[in-house]
Motif scaffolding. Structure first.
Motif, PDB file in Angstrom:
ATOM      1  N   THR A   1       0.842  -1.191   0.000  1.00 43.53           N
ATOM      2  CA  THR A   1       0.000   0.000   0.000  1.00 43.53           C
ATOM      3  C   THR A   1       0.878   1.243   0.000  1.00 43.53           C
ATOM      4  N   ALA A   2       0.672   2.127  -0.993  1.00 44.96           N
ATOM      5  CA  ALA A   2       1.400   3.412  -1.092  1.00 44.96           C
ATOM      6  C   ALA A   2       2.902   3.184  -1.024  1.00 44.96           C
ATOM      7  N   PHE A   3       3.388   2.172  -1.708  1.00 49.22           N
ATOM      8  CA  PHE A   3       4.789   1.774  -1.659  1.00 49.22           C
ATOM      9  C   PHE A   3       5.375   1.894  -3.062  1.00 49.22           C
ATOM     10  N   GLY A   4       6.498   2.612  -3.188  1.00 46.86           N
ATOM     11  CA  GLY A   4       7.135   2.758  -4.493  1.00 46.86           C
ATOM     12  C   GLY A   4       6.219   3.478  -5.467  1.00 46.86           C
ATOM     13  N   PRO A   5       5.985   2.914  -6.664  1.00 41.39           N
ATOM     14  CA  PRO A   5       5.112   3.571  -7.640  1.00 41.39           C
ATOM     15  C   PRO A   5       3.639   3.232  -7.456  1.00 41.39           C
ATOM     16  N   TYR A   6       3.263   2.421  -6.455  1.00 42.76           N
ATOM     17  CA  TYR A   6       1.880   1.972  -6.282  1.00 42.76           C
ATOM     18  C   TYR A   6       1.167   2.894  -5.310  1.00 42.76           C
ATOM     19  N   PRO A   7       0.228   3.732  -5.779  1.00 44.60           N
ATOM     20  CA  PRO A   7      -0.417   4.708  -4.880  1.00 44.60           C
ATOM     21  C   PRO A   7      -1.433   4.078  -3.949  1.00 44.60           C
ATOM     22  N   GLY A   8      -2.056   2.978  -4.399  1.00 41.54           N
ATOM     23  CA  GLY A   8      -3.073   2.332  -3.567  1.00 41.54           C
ATOM     24  C   GLY A   8      -2.583   0.984  -3.067  1.00 41.54           C
ATOM     25  N   ARG A   9      -3.526   0.097  -2.845  1.00 40.60           N
ATOM     26  CA  ARG A   9      -3.205  -1.242  -2.334  1.00 40.60           C
ATOM     27  C   ARG A   9      -3.221  -2.234  -3.504  1.00 40.60           C
ATOM     28  N   VAL A  10      -2.133  -2.998  -3.626  1.00 43.76           N
ATOM     29  CA  VAL A  10      -2.042  -4.062  -4.619  1.00 43.76           C
ATOM     30  C   VAL A  10      -1.641  -5.341  -3.886  1.00 43.76           C
ATOM     31  N   GLU A  11      -2.117  -6.493  -4.388  1.00 44.36           N
ATOM     32  CA  GLU A  11      -1.860  -7.765  -3.737  1.00 44.36           C
ATOM     33  C   GLU A  11      -1.329  -8.755  -4.754  1.00 44.36           C
ATOM     34  N   VAL A  12      -0.440  -9.636  -4.279  1.00 39.57           N
ATOM     35  CA  VAL A  12       0.127 -10.716  -5.100  1.00 39.57           C
ATOM     36  C   VAL A  12      -0.110 -12.021  -4.355  1.00 39.57           C
ATOM     37  N   ASP A  13      -0.781 -12.988  -5.033  1.00 35.63           N
ATOM     38  CA  ASP A  13      -1.053 -14.306  -4.448  1.00 35.63           C
ATOM     39  C   ASP A  13       0.004 -15.274  -4.985  1.00 35.63           C
TER      40      ASP A  13
ATOM     41  N   LEU B   1      10.734   5.272   0.200  1.00 34.27           N
ATOM     42  CA  LEU B   1       9.904   4.135  -0.168  1.00 34.27           C
ATOM     43  C   LEU B   1       8.440   4.513  -0.374  1.00 34.27           C
ATOM     44  N   ARG B   2       7.997   5.653   0.092  1.00 32.03           N
ATOM     45  CA  ARG B   2       6.583   6.015  -0.012  1.00 32.03           C
ATOM     46  C   ARG B   2       6.277   6.506  -1.417  1.00 32.03           C
ATOM     47  N   CYS B   3       5.062   6.189  -1.894  1.00 31.08           N
ATOM     48  CA  CYS B   3       4.600   6.652  -3.209  1.00 31.08           C
ATOM     49  C   CYS B   3       4.261   8.145  -3.120  1.00 31.08           C
ATOM     50  N   ASP B   4       4.826   8.932  -4.058  1.00 32.39           N
ATOM     51  CA  ASP B   4       4.614  10.383  -4.016  1.00 32.39           C
ATOM     52  C   ASP B   4       3.195  10.781  -4.402  1.00 32.39           C
ATOM     53  N   THR B   5       2.485   9.893  -5.117  1.00 30.41           N
ATOM     54  CA  THR B   5       1.131  10.252  -5.577  1.00 30.41           C
ATOM     55  C   THR B   5       0.040   9.732  -4.647  1.00 30.41           C
ATOM     56  N   SER B   6       0.407   9.133  -3.531  1.00 25.81           N
ATOM     57  CA  SER B   6      -0.605   8.607  -2.604  1.00 25.81           C
ATOM     58  C   SER B   6      -1.219   9.729  -1.784  1.00 25.81           C
ATOM     59  N   PRO B   7      -2.510   9.621  -1.448  1.00 29.31           N
ATOM     60  CA  PRO B   7      -3.129  10.624  -0.565  1.00 29.31           C
ATOM     61  C   PRO B   7      -2.461  10.621   0.806  1.00 29.31           C
ATOM     62  N   ASP B   8      -2.505  11.784   1.478  1.00 28.91           N
ATOM     63  CA  ASP B   8      -1.895  11.874   2.805  1.00 28.91           C
ATOM     64  C   ASP B   8      -2.573  10.959   3.806  1.00 28.91           C
TER      65      ASP B   8
ATOM     66  N   THR C   1      -3.517   7.947   3.285  1.00 31.94           N
ATOM     67  CA  THR C   1      -3.162   6.536   3.043  1.00 31.94           C
ATOM     68  C   THR C   1      -1.816   6.242   3.690  1.00 31.94           C
ATOM     69  N   THR C   2      -1.761   5.210   4.502  1.00 30.56           N
ATOM     70  CA  THR C   2      -0.540   4.829   5.211  1.00 30.56           C
ATOM     71  C   THR C   2       0.277   3.859   4.360  1.00 30.56           C
ATOM     72  N   THR C   3       1.560   4.120   4.218  1.00 25.39           N
ATOM     73  CA  THR C   3       2.460   3.212   3.491  1.00 25.39           C
ATOM     74  C   THR C   3       2.665   1.956   4.332  1.00 25.39           C
ATOM     75  N   GLU C   4       2.432   0.787   3.692  1.00 25.02           N
ATOM     76  CA  GLU C   4       2.482  -0.474   4.456  1.00 25.02           C
ATOM     77  C   GLU C   4       2.814  -1.619   3.516  1.00 25.02           C
ATOM     78  N   VAL C   5       3.564  -2.597   4.038  1.00 23.56           N
ATOM     79  CA  VAL C   5       3.878  -3.839   3.318  1.00 23.56           C
ATOM     80  C   VAL C   5       3.507  -5.001   4.234  1.00 23.56           C
ATOM     81  N   ARG C   6       2.678  -5.940   3.697  1.00 20.57           N
ATOM     82  CA  ARG C   6       2.246  -7.123   4.448  1.00 20.57           C
ATOM     83  C   ARG C   6       2.710  -8.358   3.674  1.00 20.57           C
TER      84      ARG C   6
ATOM     85  N   ARG D   1       2.282  15.479   5.505  1.00 16.41           N
ATOM     86  CA  ARG D   1       1.699  16.760   5.948  1.00 16.41           C
ATOM     87  C   ARG D   1       0.924  16.557   7.255  1.00 16.41           C
ATOM     88  N   LYS D   2       0.931  17.591   8.076  1.00 16.10           N
ATOM     89  CA  LYS D   2       0.198  17.534   9.338  1.00 16.10           C
ATOM     90  C   LYS D   2      -1.302  17.485   9.071  1.00 16.10           C
ATOM     91  N   ARG D   3      -2.039  16.736   9.899  1.00 16.44           N
ATOM     92  CA  ARG D   3      -3.500  16.655   9.740  1.00 16.44           C
ATOM     93  C   ARG D   3      -4.173  17.951  10.156  1.00 16.44           C
TER      94      ARG D   3
END
Length: 985
Positions: free
Chosen positions: A9-21, A66-73, A75-80, A101-103
């Motif tokens: 989620t919000a990692f590298g070039p991926y702004p949202g959540r992507v999953e790999v099975d 490591l955070r995606c620059d195009t992700s909304p503030d 959205t939390t950057t996370e790897v599972r 950015r501050k909330r």
């Protein structure tokens, strides 16, 4: 180690959540990761590394971005990452450190990184069942389960081809750095360092011991001022110095003896001359003193006469002094009498009253004694009067307080009842508040669904319209493809027919007769046209599937919203929600005041009890105050009558008694002063007669003459001292002259300076001889001590030097120097053995992929110009039978060799570290340099890997791999970020 599922989620070039099975992708044991350049294929491998170790390979790990620059503030950057290691299934969740950015307000703040490890089945024996959340604990657990560090993992699981190509062509130093990271040879480097440190310590110890020997030799040279031994042995040089020192000491002692004899003789002569000169000087001084004494003898006779007159006048002077003192005492007695009379008159006594002073004083004392008891009663009267006033005021205050308490007691019951009603109201509201909140959240969710339903229905209609258009487009594209293929086949038959010859067999059916060959078409279809049509049909089919999925997703959303809402409508929900929120706000307001209301009720109850107790105490105190006031008022009245009579016109009884006592004291003092004045008058008359009698008896014509001859004590003592000094000087000079005349001294004194100069000359010569002898003795003594010290230091140096020589040679061998002909250090030797194992493991794969042409050859020879050896890796070319440098391989050959080397190195490292079985491998790029036949060989090698139960992921752009590998992950790049989809699984 086997990977199951990865969510980013919000990692590298991926702004949202992507999953790999990975379970679905690895069902065939092989999958492909492909997509546009820069879309984020390698980022998925970085995410695996980050989840495991908290870092990513290469320069990307150094940047720490490591955070995606195009992700909304929001959205939390996370790897599972879900995986199984050594039979334990676990879930790793990591978030990196990044700035957001501050909330509230402006500016930015630092979002701290977090990590957690959760056991999905049973944990290891000593592990915490609840999992871990500290970075250091998670890191240690992952390294223990995998059996390798992150550097080793990046090399043996994520196989970067570019790095292994560089490793293949690297020199010994660069290859050594990589092997050290992989095989953990730090302990051998520590051994080399240990030997170097031991040698350094041994050299330092040898130098210290040798320095002690050199220090002793230097001290010998300083002691003797001798030249260094040079080639001569130190022992012989030291023996010669000791012989010379003993000879010099013997000569110096003989010279000292002669000089001391001459010095003693000269000293005795000087003493005799000095004594004779002093005696002559003493004689001359005594003669001069006798002449001076004769000149002052007349003064001594006058002093004797003055002393005799002063002794005769001494009694007269003493009597005169006594008379003067008595006259002064008489004057003082008269003044005291006058002062005492004035004091008595000031107290109201009159001398004309007829009473004697002493009688009047006794009468005044008796009257004062009768007033003494009334003084204490007067003081008590003042205290009791003040107490009466205090009691009256106290009674007034207590009466006022009782009135205030009565007023408050009348108002308090109503206030307490009102407070208790407020407490009950707050408790009731608190009991209802949880239910109201739950109802409000439920209604808010339903209202959100009701507002989202029109949009979802509109999206469903749009998706259905799009699906219909794409179905039509796909069917049209498929029909066009079938038509082109038909025309292509027809064109191919006509093309083959142009090559038919009667009597010769057909290349298709083998017949020698050709009854109806097809004619050529006017516009034949080319292979490129068919390929473009195929691409259009595939793209239309993919678009159709996307539209089907979109309709399915939109329909699911609409069904879910309708099921959730039931009979509710947006207006009814909004009205119901407003009512619940209003009721909730009122309840929260009342609950927020609950504590204050309870405290108010408790305070009023406590105040009611305190008022009752306070009123009882005040009533008792008021009764006691009034009783005390009445009793004390009668006592004061009776005592005041007695005190008025006792004052007799004075301000108080004490003042009258003080007046009487003062009058008695003044009269007593007057009586004593009168008696003392009469006594002093009699003593003064007697003293005057005594002075006249003393002057007559001493032989003086009058008292003044006697007083003129008298001396005070200081003058008489000075006169006595002068007479005694003169007599003492006379006796001393007389005795001294008698001794001098008896000695028969010469008229002239001896020449003392000449005798003194001769004595000093012999003294200097004796001192020089003694110093020379002592220095010679010191040098002999110090040489003996230094000789013993040098012998001990030289004996201690021999074993130390032997130990250092042995350790020095051994350290050189361990560090690839000295007698080590191969120039291999211990660490290089160990790495060479590991590299030889890698070469053997890699050769089996390289030989298969190159169809037996290439194999690795390891060499432990030293390099050019004495550089270190042991880590050379070349390639044996079976075609030529020559050993070639890896740098001479072509691009495709280098890829085969690098891949074989990477796989062999992964096997050896895994076996070396004792880590977990590596069930999942990733190979990044390099396939584009292979021809079709070589690619088949490489694929066969990869088939061997998955035949062993491994899952292999390839990262490549090669089109043929997409046709060969059905399980794929496609990464797409877009302006808003990248996305991915799994294909064929």
């Amino acid at each position: 180690m086997r990977l199951h599922r990865l969510a980013v989620t919000a990692f590298g070039p991926y702004p949202g959540r992507v999953e790999v099975d990975f379970d679905a992708l690895g069902a065939d044991g092989l999958f492909l990761l492909h997509g546009d350049t820069g879309a984020g294929k390698t980022t998925l491998l970085d995410a695996v590394a980050f989840a495991l170790f908290g870092t990513v390979p290469g320069a990307r790990g150094e940047a720490k971005r490591l955070r995606c620059d195009t992700s909304p503030d929001t959205t939390t950057t996370e790897v599972r990452l879900e995986l199984t290691v050594q039979g334990y299934r676990l879930l790793l969740v990591r978030t990196p450190e990044y700035t957001r950015r501050k909330r509230r307000g402006e500016g930015s703040t630092l979002q701290r990184g977090t990590v957690s490890l959760t056991w999905l089945d049973h944990p290891p024996g000593q592990a915490v069942p609840e999992g871990l959340s500290r970075a250091d604990e998670v890191g240690r657990t992952v390294r223990r389960l995998l059996g390798m560090t992150h550097q080793q993992f990046f090399q043996v699981v994520l196989l970067p081809q570019g790095e292994f190509a560089r490793f293949l062509r690297a020199d010994t130093a660069d290859r050594e750095k990589l092997l050290e990271r992989l095989f953990g040879t730090e302990r051998f480097a520590n051994v080399e360092h240990w030997f170097r440190e031991r040698r350094r310590a041994a050299r330092q110890h040898r130098d210290e011991v040798a320095g002690q020997v050199h220090e002793v030799v230097t001290r010998i040279r300083q002691t003797t001022s001798a030249d260094p031994p040079g080639e001569q042995p130190v022992s012989e040089w030291l023996a010669a110095l000791r012989r010379d020192a003993r000879a010099r000491e013997s000569g110096a002692r003989e010279a000292e003896r002669r000089a001391v004899v001459l010095r003693d003789e000269a000293t005795e002569a000087l003493a005799r001359a000095r004594a004779l000169a002093e005696a002559c000087q003493r004689r001359d001084e005594l003669q001069a003193s006798w002449r001076s004494l004769e000149e002052g003898r007349g003064d001594r006779d006058a002093w004797h006469r003055r002393r005799a007159a002063a002794r005769a006048a001494a009694p007269v002077s003493s009597a005169e002094q006594h008379r003067v003192r008595l006259d002064e005492a008489l004057d003082l007695a008269r003044r005291d009498e006058a002062a005492a009379l004035a004091e008595a008159v000031s107290h109201g006594w009159s001398p004309e009253g007829g009473d004697e002073p002493r009688t009047a004083a006794d009468r005044a004392r008796e009257e004062a004694g009768t007033l003494a008891p009334l003084v204490s009663e007067e003081a008590r009267q003042l205290s009791d009067t003040r107490r009466l006033a205090e009691l009256a005021g106290k009674a007034t205050v207590e009466e006022d307080q009782l009135a205030e308490l009565a007023d408050r007691s009348a108002l308090l019951p109503a206030e307490l009842a009102e407070a208790r009603v407020g407490v009950e109201e707050a408790r009731s509201a608190s009991a209802r508040l949880d239910g109201l909140r739950h109802r409000r959240r439920e209604l808010a969710g339903l209202l959100a669904d009701a507002r989202a339903l029109p949009g979802a229905e509109s999206a469903l209609r749009a998706a259905e319209d799009l699906l219909r258009r794409r179905v039509d487009a796909h069917q049209s594209a498929r029909q066009d493809l079938l038509d082109l293929r038909q025309r292509r086949l027809a064109g191919m038959a006509a093309e083959l027919a142009t090559g038919l010859v009667d009597g010769e067999p057909c290349a298709v059916c083998g017949s020698t007769t050709h009854p109806a060959p097809p004619a050529a078409q006017a516009d034949p279809v080319t292979e490129d046209e068919e390929r473009r049509a195929t691409s259009r049909e595939e793209a239309a089919g993919a678009a159709r599937q996307d539209a089907v999925a979109a309709v399915r997703d939109a329909d699911a959303v609409v069904r879910r919203l309708r099921d959730h809402l039931g009979e509710w409508t947006e207006p009814s929900l909004a009205e119901e929600l407003a009512g619940v929120e209003s009721e909730e706000n009122k309840a929260e307001s009342v609950v927020s005041e609950q504590a204050d209301r309870e405290r108010l009720a408790a305070r009023l109850e406590a105040e009611q009890a305190a008022l009752h107790d306070r009123r009882t105490l005040l009533e008792s105190a008021l009764a006691a105050t009034r009783a005390e006031h009445d009793g004390l008022r009668e006592v004061v009245r009776e005592r005041d009558e007695r005190l008025v009579a006792a004052r007799a016109g004075f301000d108080g009884v004490a003042e009258r008694r003080a007046h009487l006592l003062g009058l008695a004291a003044a009269l007593s003092a007057l009586a004593e002063a009168v008696a003392e004045r009469a006594s002093a008058t009699a003593r003064a008359s007697e003293a005057a007669a005594a002075v006249e009698l003393a002057a007559t008896e001493a032989g003086f014509p009058s008292v003044p003459a006697a007083l003129d001859a008298a001396l005070d004590d200081a003058e008489f003592a000075a006169l006595e001292s002068a007479i005694e000094d003169f007599d003492r000087r006379e006796a001393t000079i007389r005795a001294g002259l008698a001794d001098v005349l008896a000695a028969e001294l010469p008229d002239a004194a001896p020449d003392l300076p000449a005798v003194r100069e001769a004595a000093e000359h012999h003294q200097r010569a004796a001192d020089d001889a003694i110093a020379v002898a002592r220095n010679a003795a010191r040098i002999s003594r110090e040489l003996a001590e230094l000789n013993a010290e040098w012998a001990r230091a030289d004996a201690a140096l021999a074993p130390v030097q032997a130990t250092f020589d042995e350790l020095d040679a051994l350290t050189d061998v361990v560090n690839g120097q000295g007698q080590n002909s191969r120039r291999m250090s211990l660490r290089s030797y160990v790495l060479a053995a590991r590299l030889e194992e890698v070469a053997v493991a890699a050769t089996s794969r390289l030989s298969r992929m190159s169809q037996g042409r290439f194999s690795f050859v390891h060499s432990d020879a030293s390099g050019n110009r004495g550089t270190r050896g042991g880590l050379w890796l070349d390639v044996l070319d079976d075609y030529s039978g020559q050993v070639r440098s890896a740098k001479t391989l072509s691009g495709g050959e280098s890829f085969l060799a690098s891949l074989a080397l990477a796989l062999g190195l992964a096997d050896v490292v895994a076996a070396e570290t004792g880590g977990a079985l590596l069930d999942t491998l990733f190979i990044d790029e390099g396939f584009g340099t292979l021809d079709a036949e070589t690619l088949d060989l490489v694929m066969n090698t990869l088939d061997d890997l998955r035949a062993d139960g491994r899952v292999v992921g390839l990262v490549s752009h090669v089109e043929e791999l997409r046709q060969r590998i059905p399980s794929r992950i496609r990464v797409r790049r877009g302006r808003a970020g990248s996305s991915l989809e799994q294909e064929g699984c």
